[in-house]
Write a protein that holds these residues in place. Structure first.
Motif, PDB file in Angstrom:
ATOM      1  N   LYS A  57       0.793  -1.232   0.000  1.00 44.06           N
ATOM      2  CA  LYS A  57       0.000   0.000   0.000  1.00 44.06           C
ATOM      3  C   LYS A  57       0.822   1.277   0.000  1.00 44.06           C
ATOM      4  O   LYS A  57       0.270   2.359  -0.010  1.00 44.06           O
ATOM      5  CB  LYS A  57      -1.000   0.019   1.159  1.00 44.06           C
ATOM      6  N   TRP A  58       2.142   1.171   0.011  1.00 47.66           N
ATOM      7  CA  TRP A  58       2.995   2.347   0.048  1.00 47.66           C
ATOM      8  C   TRP A  58       3.967   2.349  -1.116  1.00 47.66           C
ATOM      9  O   TRP A  58       4.394   1.306  -1.589  1.00 47.66           O
ATOM     10  CB  TRP A  58       3.816   2.412   1.342  1.00 47.66           C
ATOM     11  N   ARG A  87      -0.566  10.028  -4.402  1.00 50.77           N
ATOM     12  CA  ARG A  87      -0.718  11.097  -3.423  1.00 50.77           C
ATOM     13  C   ARG A  87       0.456  11.043  -2.448  1.00 50.77           C
ATOM     14  O   ARG A  87       0.768   9.991  -1.903  1.00 50.77           O
ATOM     15  CB  ARG A  87      -2.038  10.920  -2.673  1.00 50.77           C
ATOM     16  N   VAL A  88       1.105  12.174  -2.257  1.00 53.80           N
ATOM     17  CA  VAL A  88       2.224  12.255  -1.310  1.00 53.80           C
ATOM     18  C   VAL A  88       1.642  12.283   0.100  1.00 53.80           C
ATOM     19  O   VAL A  88       0.847  13.148   0.438  1.00 53.80           O
ATOM     20  CB  VAL A  88       3.086  13.505  -1.573  1.00 53.80           C
ATOM     21  N   VAL A  89       2.044  11.312   0.923  1.00 56.34           N
ATOM     22  CA  VAL A  89       1.542  11.203   2.289  1.00 56.34           C
ATOM     23  C   VAL A  89       2.494  11.863   3.271  1.00 56.34           C
ATOM     24  O   VAL A  89       2.081  12.548   4.195  1.00 56.34           O
ATOM     25  CB  VAL A  89       1.336   9.717   2.675  1.00 56.34           C
ATOM     26  N   SER A  90       3.793  11.675   3.051  1.00 61.01           N
ATOM     27  CA  SER A  90       4.769  12.209   3.982  1.00 61.01           C
ATOM     28  C   SER A  90       6.087  12.472   3.257  1.00 61.01           C
ATOM     29  O   SER A  90       6.482  11.711   2.389  1.00 61.01           O
ATOM     30  CB  SER A  90       4.998  11.216   5.121  1.00 61.01           C
ATOM     31  N   LEU A 100       4.321   7.633  -0.523  1.00 62.65           N
ATOM     32  CA  LEU A 100       3.185   7.949  -1.375  1.00 62.65           C
ATOM     33  C   LEU A 100       2.189   6.811  -1.300  1.00 62.65           C
ATOM     34  O   LEU A 100       2.536   5.698  -0.880  1.00 62.65           O
ATOM     35  CB  LEU A 100       3.625   8.115  -2.834  1.00 62.65           C
ATOM     36  N   THR A 101       0.984   7.067  -1.724  1.00 60.86           N
ATOM     37  CA  THR A 101      -0.022   6.023  -1.829  1.00 60.86           C
ATOM     38  C   THR A 101      -0.798   6.226  -3.118  1.00 60.86           C
ATOM     39  O   THR A 101      -0.825   7.329  -3.673  1.00 60.86           O
ATOM     40  CB  THR A 101      -0.953   6.001  -0.600  1.00 60.86           C
ATOM     41  N   ASP A 103      -4.652   5.163  -4.784  1.00 61.58           N
ATOM     42  CA  ASP A 103      -5.973   4.587  -4.544  1.00 61.58           C
ATOM     43  C   ASP A 103      -6.413   3.772  -5.746  1.00 61.58           C
ATOM     44  O   ASP A 103      -5.857   3.868  -6.832  1.00 61.58           O
ATOM     45  CB  ASP A 103      -6.987   5.701  -4.263  1.00 61.58           C
TER      46      ASP A 103
END
Length: 121
Positions: A57-58, A87-90, A100-101, A103
């Motif tokens: 998932k990453w 999408r940049v998560v951190s 990133l993740t 969907d």
């Protein structure tokens, strides 16, 4: 090379060794900041980078690849050449790592790395 896109050595596909299906390519659009002139729109710059699918998932990549990104697309190096929105998560600039993740159906049938819980000796 054999006639079906595979080389005769190790069953490579498109020059990528089997087992490296967790590698992906990132397509990034960035906008630089100008703190002296913040109201002016600046042109976008395009670039690419490499990421790794981790834990199902990453996506882990270098922070400088996605820092100040306005758009990130991801494509795996094997299989269909379809780009997905990421999408940049951190972002951790001091250690130059980012998570990133993606969907949706991106993860279906994808190979991903599993991280060890043990400390290496």
């Amino acid at each position: 090379k054999t006639g079906q896109g595979r080389s005769a050595v190790n069953g490579d596909v498109r020059g990528v060794l089997a087992g490296t299906g967790s590698v992906c390519k990132l397509f990034v659009k960035k906008v630089t900041c100008n703190y002296a002139d913040p109201w002016r729109k600046h042109s976008q710059m395009s670039g690419t980078g490499t990421g790794f699918l981790v834990g199902g998932k990453w996506i882990v990549t270098n922070a400088h690849v996605v820092h100040r990104a306005v758009s990130v697309m991801v494509r795996v190096t094997t299989g269909d050449p379809i780009k997905y929105n990421a999408r940049v998560v951190s972002v951790g600039l001091p250690c130059d790592l980012a998570a990133l993740t993606v969907d949706g159906c991106f993860w279906e049938g994808k190979e991903s790395l599993e991280l060890s819980k043990e400390i290496p000796h």
